[in-house]
Design a protein around this motif. Structure first.
Motif, mmCIF file in Angstrom:
data_model
loop_
_atom_site.group_PDB
_atom_site.id
_atom_site.type_symbol
_atom_site.label_atom_id
_atom_site.label_comp_id
_atom_site.label_asym_id
_atom_site.label_seq_id
_atom_site.Cartn_x
_atom_site.Cartn_y
_atom_site.Cartn_z
ATOM 1 N N UNK A 1 -7.749 -3.894 4.847
ATOM 2 C CA UNK A 1 -7.091 -4.632 5.914
ATOM 3 C C UNK A 1 -5.866 -3.885 6.417
ATOM 4 N N UNK A 2 -5.116 -3.289 5.483
ATOM 5 C CA UNK A 2 -3.851 -2.681 5.868
ATOM 6 C C UNK A 2 -4.025 -1.328 6.535
ATOM 7 N N UNK B 1 -10.845 -4.008 13.627
ATOM 8 C CA UNK B 1 -11.572 -4.206 12.382
ATOM 9 C C UNK B 1 -10.785 -5.084 11.411
ATOM 10 N N UNK B 2 -9.463 -4.933 11.444
ATOM 11 C CA UNK B 2 -8.668 -5.763 10.540
ATOM 12 C C UNK B 2 -8.801 -7.234 10.930
ATOM 13 N N UNK B 3 -8.961 -7.466 12.230
ATOM 14 C CA UNK B 3 -9.182 -8.851 12.668
ATOM 15 C C UNK B 3 -10.488 -9.388 12.101
ATOM 16 N N UNK C 1 0.845 -1.197 0.000
ATOM 17 C CA UNK C 1 0.000 0.000 0.000
ATOM 18 C C UNK C 1 0.878 1.243 0.000
ATOM 19 N N UNK C 2 1.955 1.211 0.790
ATOM 20 C CA UNK C 2 2.861 2.360 0.841
ATOM 21 C C UNK C 2 3.576 2.584 -0.477
ATOM 22 N N UNK C 3 4.023 1.455 -1.108
ATOM 23 C CA UNK C 3 4.833 1.593 -2.311
ATOM 24 C C UNK C 3 4.005 2.067 -3.502
ATOM 25 N N UNK D 1 -5.909 -10.733 -0.207
ATOM 26 C CA UNK D 1 -5.445 -9.358 0.022
ATOM 27 C C UNK D 1 -4.646 -8.850 -1.149
ATOM 28 N N UNK D 2 -4.008 -9.784 -1.889
ATOM 29 C CA UNK D 2 -3.239 -9.358 -3.062
ATOM 30 C C UNK D 2 -3.565 -10.268 -4.230
#
Lengths: 586, 447
Positions: free
Chosen positions: B350-351, B357-359, B299-301, B333-334
């Protein structure tokens, strides 16, 4: 032909260091030393060995022992020769037996349990059978007695070495094993290039340890009483026995000194070089930080004589190699007999039948000759000896374990103390027995108690050794952590030391208890001059039965002792060992 | 082109301990090595590639099937073949030259002749001057050169390489790999063909003409990819990169079919193919923290990342990298498509959201997409006591995996299930059980 000593790369460090002083010797001097040394050794062996071929016709021509101390070097030489013949025989036996057991599943099923039992059987008990057997084999010559004595020593050495070799064959590194198969090596080449070298370090260490045990058996076997006849071989053990009968204290003293010198010399001239040579067979991929040193090894290695011999030997070695290679080619897989379950079960059934038959014959023989009451009596005597062994172990643990741990924790102390402990373990305790016996007689100490001390003299060193080794194996960071937590005294012992040395202690305990049982045969009956002290125990029972030549009682006694040892092994020692592996493995 | 080695219908199974039957390692494998080519066997750990190599070398017999070498069926070690080992397998008590002469001596070559040939081979691999050194004195790269010299001095028909560079550090491996490639490209290579086993995708594309992709559980040949590049293979070439990306895609999508013409059909959706037992679908051994770390990093990249670029960035061992990608893909997720890694909507959610909530998201994805964990949760809920001994599930897993793998699959499933708060595990008692109260977190619409 590339040079054998120098490499052109300066980057790679020399791994095998050489004693600097020896380097300064010119080629001539070190060569001369090796050459003359070898010559002297050969001459000595010839002179001493010729004594073994003397005529021996009992009861007319019996060898006698002269108590003059100047005879000691000759007697020591005879004894040493016996030790080395037994060592050579042990090596041959080890390679044959170990190889057979590792290669053939069928052979393994018989050979390994057999080895287990043989390790537990007290050899001294069988001395009577072996002596008469060997004398019959070589009528008219002293060789029969020599063979019996050598056989007794052989049994002290062979079993340990065989186990070690068998183990190393079973735990060969996988990739090396695959590589030798992939490159098409014959069985012979595989043995010479992989299997024997891989087992060499363990073999040599075990040989060194059991060599010490061999001295004990030698002393006991050079002068024995069988069938009411007393046989004596010229040697340092029989010298001691004669000195005891004649109450000759100075002679005893000289014998002890000679023994010490002999052990030291053999260590320097034989074992240290061998251990230094065996370092090349280390399986680790990098050199060890403390390669063992030996001045003799360095001397021999740098001499031109060795290289000259090498050049002569090469074509001979090549010819032998080619011959053996063609004899031991690896057969195609389709020709190898596949294992079928039918043959397996048939084999097992036959084995069980044979074992049961032997047991039945043995039991019948004993019951008809001596009766069941005797069996009960013998079992009780065995129990007394067992008590002695337990007391011995308890005392040895309480006294020697703390000392051993203290030595193990300090590298400086260890460097001094380990050779001393090694020496003490090699020294045959039965040389000291006469002094102890005299003390018992003078101070009226009952032999029932005193025999514990005698048994301990030989076997307690294993507890010391293994405590040292165990303490050394505790990682220093654990020790530092414990010191940090301020654990002292009993707490420190309970939490760190006892769990840490447990498996080493078990190893030492097994060896010590085995040695103690064997020693009981010569510890429970001791004499000084014409006084003989007899303790009530299984050892004295066997000893007296041997002297009288009472076959049923000998068999019964030895059988019961073996049963005790095997039983203890399975019930106590194996369990402790498994516990050590499971819970206290570092 | 002559066939040097042909293996057909190879099956191999090993007996399980405690008489639990047999475990199948290779199923219906067929391999062909022709003259003058470099073939790579590419597979994950556990795909049976080392076993296959050993069967082809004649070191172990197949349970069924035949291996033919130079027209003759194998009946023992294959004398047309020599092998270079991952752990070098040098005899520590022999010098370099004695090690190199090993194969020659076994074949009965005379002493002077074999010394001459050995010296030439040692020169070839660049160890001139080290003939009388012992392996202890050598570095890893040098030891492997000795391994190569030993294998090449015999001039075999096929040279087998069993992950030859895995035990070396990156630079040394690169160096040695390049030298072997140069030697092959120069044309006078002492062997006619090479068969290399590897789990390194770049290495396979760099060195070989043909890559056989092996699947796991059980080992089988999924397909073959031809490397039609001019020699020497240039890593910066666009075609090289495409091939590498294709292989990454194939390796992270175990259900994808391998096409030789490098067309890339859409990856098969995992959820759709649940014809087999939930206990038969292996979980990649990756911790939840690692998965979320990867997704956050992506997500960052930025959205799309080339697989190869990502691999370089993370510099993880190849096996671990592929496992993580597979785990993230499994959970939805990917997505790995056409050589690029994408973060899905759910993955982004999720990230970036709160832990609780991610759980919840994680739990939802697991129940939908990971049959093993879902099956465990379902079994527990169906029981009145809401608990089950771990052995029950271990026994079910036992039917599909070898003993060591059974434990690992169980541990991974338990870790994921615990994170998702689907169930709890008491290691001392060996029991799995549902938590007391069902977690009640609102699934707010955060989009």
């Amino acid at each position: 032909m590339p040079s054998l000593c120098q490499t052109e790369a300066d980057v790679t460090p020399r791994v095998f260091s050489v004693n600097a002083p020896l380097r300064r010797l010119s080629f001539g001097l070190s060569d001369a030393a090796v050459f003359l040394g070898a010559l002297a050794l050969l001459a000595l062996v010839a002179r001493i060995g010729s004594g073994a071929f003397v005529a021996f016709v009992p009861p007319k021509t019996l060898p006698a022992v002269n108590l003059d101390p100047w005879n000691l070097p000759y007697y020591a030489g005879r004894s040493t020769l016996r030790m080395f013949v037994a060592l050579a025989a042990s090596f041959v036996f080890t390679f044959a037996y170990g190889y057979a057991a590792a290669r053939s599943r069928y052979a393994e099923r018989v050979l390994i349990p057999l080895l287990d039992i043989l390790q537990s059987v007290p050899v001294l008990g069988f001395l009577s059978i072996t002596v008469t057997g060997f004398i019959a084999l070589f009528p008219g010559s002293l060789l029969g007695l020599e063979a019996a004595s050598i056989f007794a020593i052989f049994t002290a050495q062979a079993w340990n070495m065989t186990f070690s070799f068998y183990q190393s064959l079973r735990t060969l590194p996988n990739d090396l094993s695959e590589a030798t198969s992939a490159y098409g090596l014959s069985h012979w080449e595989r043995f010479v290039k992989l299997e024997a070298p891989a087992g060499m370090i363990g073999l040599i260490w075990n040989a060194m340890m059991s060599f010490g045990g061999g001295w004990f058996f030698l002393a006991a076997s050079e002068s024995i009483s069988v069938l009411n006849t007393s046989y004596t071989l010229p040697g340092i053990g029989s010298y001691v026995a004669a000195a005891v009968t004649a109450r000759d204290m100075p002679a005893l003293g000289w014998a002890v000194v000679t023994m010490a010198v002999v052990i030291f010399t053999i260590d320097q001239l034989f074992w240290r070089p061998l251990v230094a040579w065996s370092d090349r067979f280390r399986l680790e991929q990098s050199a060890s930080a403390n390669a063992p040193q030996s001045w003799v090894y360095d001397l021999v290695r740098n001499s031109r004589v060795r290289q000259a011999i090498g050049l002569v030997w090469t074509p001979v070695g090549d010819a032998i190699g080619t011959g053996m290679k063609s004899l031991t080619r690896v057969r195609p897989r389709s020709k190898a007999r596949a294992s079928s379950p039918i043959v397996d079960t048939a084999y097992n059934v036959v084995l069980i039948v044979i074992v049961v038959a032997l047991l039945v014959i043995g039991i019948r023989f004993i019951l008809t000759s001596v009766g069941i009451g005797e069996v009960g009596k013998v079992a009780l005597l065995g129990f007394y000896t067992l008590l002695r062994v337990i007391v011995l172990l308890a005392f040895a643990t309480v006294i020697w374990t703390p000392i051993g741990v203290a030595i193990g924790f300090s590298p400086k102390l260890a460097r001094i103390a380990q050779p001393i402990a090694l020496f003490l373990a090699s020294f045959p305790a039965n040389f000291i027995f006469p002094f102890a016996t005299l003390a018992f007689i003078s101070y009226h100490i009952p032999i029932n108690v005193g025999s514990v001390l005698l048994m301990a003299l030989g076997s307690q060193w294993y507890i010391l050794f293994n405590s040292i080794a165990g303490a050394q194996s505790i990682p220093t960071d654990l020790r530092e952590m414990v010191a940090d937590c301020d654990l002292k005294g009993w707490q420190r012992w309970k939490r760190l030391i006892i769990p840490g040395i447990f498996s080493s202690w078990v190893t030492g305990g097994i060896t010590a208890s085995g040695g103690a049982w064997n020693a009981s045969i010569v510890s429970e009956v001791v004499s000084w001059g014409s006084t003989t002290l007899v303790a009530s125990g299984l050892g004295s029972y066997i000893a007296s039965a041997t002297g009288k030549g009472d076959w049923p009682r000998i068999t019964l006694g030895v059988g019961v002792m073996s049963l005790y040892v095997v039983f203890l092994n399975r019930v106590l020692w194996r369990r402790l060992y498994a516990l050590a592996e499971r819970k206290y493995r570092l | 082109m002559n066939d040097l080695i042909v293996a057909e219908d190879i099956f191999k199974s090993f007996p399980q301990p405690e008489g639990k039957g047999e475990f199948s390692v290779l199923e219906d494998v067929g391999v062909r090595v022709d003259e003058g080519e470099v073939v790579a066997l590419l597979g994950r750990s556990g795909s049976g590639k080392s076993t296959l190599l050993r069967i082809l070398a004649g070191l172990i017999p197949p349970s069924s099937g035949t291996v033919t070498s130079s027209g003759k069926a194998l009946d023992g070690p294959n004398s047309d073949v020599t092998m270079v080992f991952q752990s070098f397998a040098l005899l520590p008590w022999l010098t370099v030259i004695e090690n190199v002469e090993l194969g020659l001596e076994a074949r009965g070559v005379a002493r002077t002749e074999r010394t001459k040939r050995a010296l030439k081979a040692i020169d070839l691999v660049g160890l001139d001057g080290f003939e009388s050194a012992y392996p202890k004195e050598l570095s890893g790269g040098m030891k492997q050169r000795v391994g190569f010299a030993r294998a090449l001095v015999v001039e075999p028909k096929v040279l087998f390489l069993d992950e030859p560079f895995s035990a070396l550090d990156v630079l040394t491996a690169e160096n040695l790999r390049g030298e072997i490639d140069d030697l092959w490209n120069a044309g006078h290579f002492p062997a006619k063909s090479i068969l290399i086993v590897t789990h390194n995708i770049e290495e396979a594309v760099f060195l070989s003409d043909r890559v056989l992709v092996l699947g796991s559980n059980p080992g089988r040949v999924r397909g073959e990819v031809r490397i039609d590049l001019p020699r020497p293979h240039n890593r910066n070439d666009a075609a090289f990169k495409r091939l590498t990306e294709y292989l990454y895609t194939v390796m992270t999508n175990p259900d994808m079919k391998v096409e030789s013409d490098r067309s890339m059909p859409a990856p098969v959706d995992v959820a759709a193919t649940t014809t087999s037992s939930p206990f038969a679908r292996p979980l990649p051994h990756v911790r939840v923290g690692t998965i979320s770390g990867l997704v956050e990093l992506l997500v960052d990249m930025g959205e799309e990342q080339e697989v190869t670029r990502l691999a370089e960035r993370l510099s993880l061992p190849i096996d671990d990298f592929i496992s993580i990608l597979e785990a993230a893909r499994l959970l939805g997720f990917t997505d790995v498509k056409e050589g690029d890694v994408n973060v899905t909507e759910i993955g982004r959610d999720f990230a970036t959201t709160t832990i609780l909530r991610s759980k919840d998201l994680f739990r939802r994805q697991i129940l939908e997409r990971v049959p093993l964990v879902a099956a465990i949760a379902k079994t527990l809920s169906e029981k009145e006591s809401k608990s089950m001994p771990a052995d029950f599930f271990l026994d079910l897993l036992d039917e599909h995996y070898p003993p060591a793998e059974v434990k690992r699959q169980f541990d991974t499933a338990v870790e994921w299930g615990r994170y998702a708060e689907l169930f709890e595990y008491d290691a001392v008692e060996g029991e799995l059980y549902l938590p007391e109260a069902a977690p009640e977190h609102e699934l707010t619409d955060a989009r």
